[in-house]
Design a protein around this motif. Structure first.
Motif, PDB file in Angstrom:
ATOM      1  N   ASN A 102       0.851  -1.101   0.018  1.00 35.52           N
ATOM      2  CA  ASN A 102       0.149   0.028   0.112  1.00 35.52           C
ATOM      3  C   ASN A 102       0.883   1.283  -0.024  1.00 35.52           C
ATOM      4  O   ASN A 102       0.244   2.332   0.198  1.00 35.52           O
ATOM      5  CB  ASN A 102      -1.123  -0.118   1.166  1.00 35.52           C
ATOM      6  CG  ASN A 102      -2.146  -0.997   0.966  1.00 35.52           C
ATOM      7  OD1 ASN A 102      -2.761  -0.987  -0.064  1.00 35.52           O
ATOM      8  ND2 ASN A 102      -2.140  -1.906   2.176  1.00 35.52           N
ATOM      9  N   HIS A 241       3.201   5.157  -6.574  1.00 37.62           N
ATOM     10  CA  HIS A 241       2.631   6.284  -6.665  1.00 37.62           C
ATOM     11  C   HIS A 241       3.503   7.665  -6.989  1.00 37.62           C
ATOM     12  O   HIS A 241       2.778   8.808  -7.111  1.00 37.62           O
ATOM     13  CB  HIS A 241       1.381   6.591  -5.774  1.00 37.62           C
ATOM     14  CG  HIS A 241       1.981   6.844  -4.382  1.00 37.62           C
ATOM     15  ND1 HIS A 241       2.707   5.915  -3.755  1.00 37.62           N
ATOM     16  CD2 HIS A 241       2.092   7.867  -3.434  1.00 37.62           C
ATOM     17  CE1 HIS A 241       2.963   6.193  -2.608  1.00 37.62           C
ATOM     18  NE2 HIS A 241       2.837   7.203  -2.188  1.00 37.62           N
ATOM     19  N   SER A 246       0.332   6.213 -10.133  1.00 32.47           N
ATOM     20  CA  SER A 246      -0.887   5.416  -9.787  1.00 32.47           C
ATOM     21  C   SER A 246      -1.848   6.474  -9.033  1.00 32.47           C
ATOM     22  O   SER A 246      -1.446   7.405  -8.481  1.00 32.47           O
ATOM     23  CB  SER A 246      -0.215   4.553  -8.733  1.00 32.47           C
ATOM     24  OG  SER A 246      -1.392   3.854  -7.882  1.00 32.47           O
ATOM     25  N   MET A 248      -3.568   5.913  -6.552  1.00 33.43           N
ATOM     26  CA  MET A 248      -3.392   5.805  -5.019  1.00 33.43           C
ATOM     27  C   MET A 248      -2.095   5.156  -4.749  1.00 33.43           C
ATOM     28  O   MET A 248      -1.451   4.623  -5.481  1.00 33.43           O
ATOM     29  CB  MET A 248      -4.701   4.688  -4.697  1.00 33.43           C
ATOM     30  CG  MET A 248      -4.714   3.387  -5.387  1.00 33.43           C
ATOM     31  SD  MET A 248      -6.191   2.407  -5.309  1.00 33.43           S
ATOM     32  CE  MET A 248      -7.151   3.340  -6.482  1.00 33.43           C
ATOM     33  N   PRO A 249      -1.998   5.328  -3.503  1.00 32.00           N
ATOM     34  CA  PRO A 249      -0.765   4.792  -2.778  1.00 32.00           C
ATOM     35  C   PRO A 249      -0.404   3.494  -3.080  1.00 32.00           C
ATOM     36  O   PRO A 249      -1.416   2.725  -2.846  1.00 32.00           O
ATOM     37  CB  PRO A 249      -0.670   5.443  -1.515  1.00 32.00           C
ATOM     38  CG  PRO A 249      -1.705   6.368  -1.267  1.00 32.00           C
ATOM     39  CD  PRO A 249      -2.481   6.245  -2.418  1.00 32.00           C
TER      40      PRO A 249
END
Lengths: 385, 385
Positions: A102, A241, A246, A248-249
């Motif tokens: 993430n 990201h 990206s 989102m992270p």
């Protein structure tokens, strides 16, 4: 997922006021994204072809290299993205493992966790300019640690590292190396670090490369920095990201498989050996990583790096020409200059600390963009004199 | 982000073979999503209106209740989603805090972390049927812990809890309560737990509710279980990709603000007090959570719960009518029956452990779906006799 056929009936799902808020939010984002210049956020991505995936609840639960009874996943694509980056990081053939995280923080947490399991009594050494999340992770993991001085450019002070290691030779060192610090994109040199460890005859050691910032840049530089597995890293974390791009992270963590195998534990429930931090894992972020790899490939990444470097050099030259004390580290896309006003920090979202502000040149920028930005910074600093 | 205007030029970004793989992947997902019956994945979501957000790199870095120089975020929407769930969890007015996590595991990790900071010497008590990720988190956080027996229905054995607490009265207990176990959706009762703690005159205690499974169900049951802040919880984790519905793993963690304030640490870089686990945070998942709250609201969630409960009851009755020893916990949407064949486990993605398999009834299912599923299970178990 099947929702659109089942129950939307074609009518709007949200109250009118909330739909309007969404529209306003889109307009706001468009404006702010164009202004954003102080965070490493590549904006040249285009994931239109992946938007239909939002109809599905993808979950890459557990290990990307094992199967699972839960089959709504993108593990196959994830493995391909990992393979590309393992190659770029010169991971030892047949002895690497990894997953899409993430974000950089999770990758660093994972690296430190691995290090702790291998060296429970180890001491973590990390420089002053290390990202604040690392201190948090060390506290989380309850690991002994010592902060090492930074040089003025943000790189670890190797003399201080040597002196500090010298008085702790009874305990395995865990080196947390920055491959691109937050403020100045300074890179710690694994060559220097290993020489010191060799010189002190340290038998057991662990090196984690926090390449959140430069992991997707460094492999494509003509003068390749010493930061990867071939240079002695045991694990590496890269952000998805930042330079890759990206919505989102996300990130990629890679580690020597032999290390990972030592901490694996058998899990009955999902029918696989779960060595990840989170268990349930995002199945969309690996698709972004896969798409970027397929779209750009090595030549594409190299071209984006060259373009960003050239623009960063242009920014430094223009700022200097305007009488501003601007600089950048060698082969860095981060352009550093004296702290600008709070108004400009806010308008251009310029991270500011230690009396300096910075612009991070990203592949979606071009010469007119940089020139306009430089003019704003120059005017702001002129006013502050 | 601006990518589509800048450099795609209207042409395809991917090689033809990769575009074909994407199309095949979509077909595969459509098929597997329709078959999936053993994991708690609501499929009645429809986030078409949020798809344009994938053009932006949203990052809710740090605390959702503070500002940041990084402005491409959805914190405003995140706070609204949090407020809705804080109300459902009967959080103390003015004394709660929370954020949208990457899933139940992160929420549980956060709760345990808070507990450790408040009670560094504390012992964690959790039942046998607790999700495997919890043991991993406890190891991560280096916390002392004792596993408590489970009752046959999966609920904590309170007698065993009492006996175990009795011999450890010198150490603050940290109770990790399951509000819906993985295999049987059993809920530990905070009323029972608090009575035991009161009876033993335990002055300091911490209770974390792992409501990953039932957090978005329990508040809408006619017979409300004892699991929330008003029932004595100090922190609660809920999953977003289970009953609420989300294309990617996410969740909500809520905690008493007074606890969180005690562990906050000031961070210069992002200009906010960062008390989250990850730092950089997904800005899209809060949008899914916001959208679900706005679309369904309390009445919508209540209706989805009632519908799923009725279908679960129908499934139990039909399986029993077919001579199968099926059952479910009171007010549970998880239907339990003897272990089915590996072939059916794979086909219907049915999690299986401890000699049982289960179906989890979700809001996108309907009577024909359940009836067809029951027929498959009955035929499979008939063959195994």
């Amino acid at each position: 997922m099947s929702g659109r056929d089942d129950d939307s009936g074609g009518g709007p799902l949200l109250p009118a006021a909330d739909r309007q808020r969404l529209r306003d939010f889109y307009a706001y984002l468009r404006q702010q994204a164009a202004l954003l210049a102080g965070y490493p956020v590549a904006q040249d991505f285009d994931y239109d072809e992946l938007k239909p995936l939002l109809d599905y609840s993808l979950n890459n639960v557990g290990d990307p290299f094992s199967g699972s009874t839960c089959k709504i996943d993108s593990r196959e694509f994830e493995r391909e993205a990992l393979e590309f980056w393992a190659r770029q990081m010169r991971a030892p053939a047949g002895d690497w493992w990894g997953y899409v995280t993430n974000g950089g923080t999770e990758g660093n947490l994972y690296g430190l966790y691995l290090a702790r399991e291998l060296h429970p009594q180890g001491i973590v050494y990390y420089s002053q300019h290390t990202h604040y999340s690392v201190a948090k992770s060390l506290h989380f993991l309850n690991m002994r640690n010592i902060m090492i001085r930074s040089q003025p450019n943000g790189e670890m002070d190797y003399a201080d590292l040597r002196e500090t290691l010298k008085v702790n030779r009874d305990v395995p060192p865990i080196i947390f190396a920055n491959i691109g610090t937050t403020m100045t994109e300074a890179r710690d040199d694994l060559g220097e670090i290993n020489s010191i460890l060799d010189e002190l005859a340290v038998p057991k050691r662990y090196i984690h490369s926090d390449a959140a910032m430069c992991g997707a840049i460094a492999p494509f530089l003509d003068r390749r920095p010493r930061f990867d597995f071939a240079d002695g890293a045991d694990s590496i974390a890269i952000s998805g990201h930042k330079f890759i791009g990206s919505p989102m992270p996300c990130g990629i963590v890679l580690a020597r498989r032999s290390h990972v195998n030592r901490i694996a534990s058998a899990i009955a429930y999902i029918g696989n050996l779960d060595t990840t931090v989170t268990g349930s894992r995002n199945g969309h972020t690996p698709m972004f990583m896969w798409y970027a790899v397929k779209r750009f490939g090595e030549p594409g990444f190299r071209e984006r790096v060259q373009r960003s470097l050239a623009l960063a050099e242009r920014a430094v030259r223009s700022l200097k020409a305007a009488g501003i004390d601007a600089w950048r580290n060698p082969d860095a896309i981060t352009v550093v200059f004296p702290e600008v006003s709070q108004a400009l920090q806010h308008r251009r979202q310029l991270a500011t600390a230690y009396g300096i502000s910075h612009v991070i040149v990203m592949p979606h920028m071009d010469e007119p963009y940089i020139d306009a930005l430089v003019a704003e910074i120059a005017a702001d600093l002129e006013n502050r004199r």
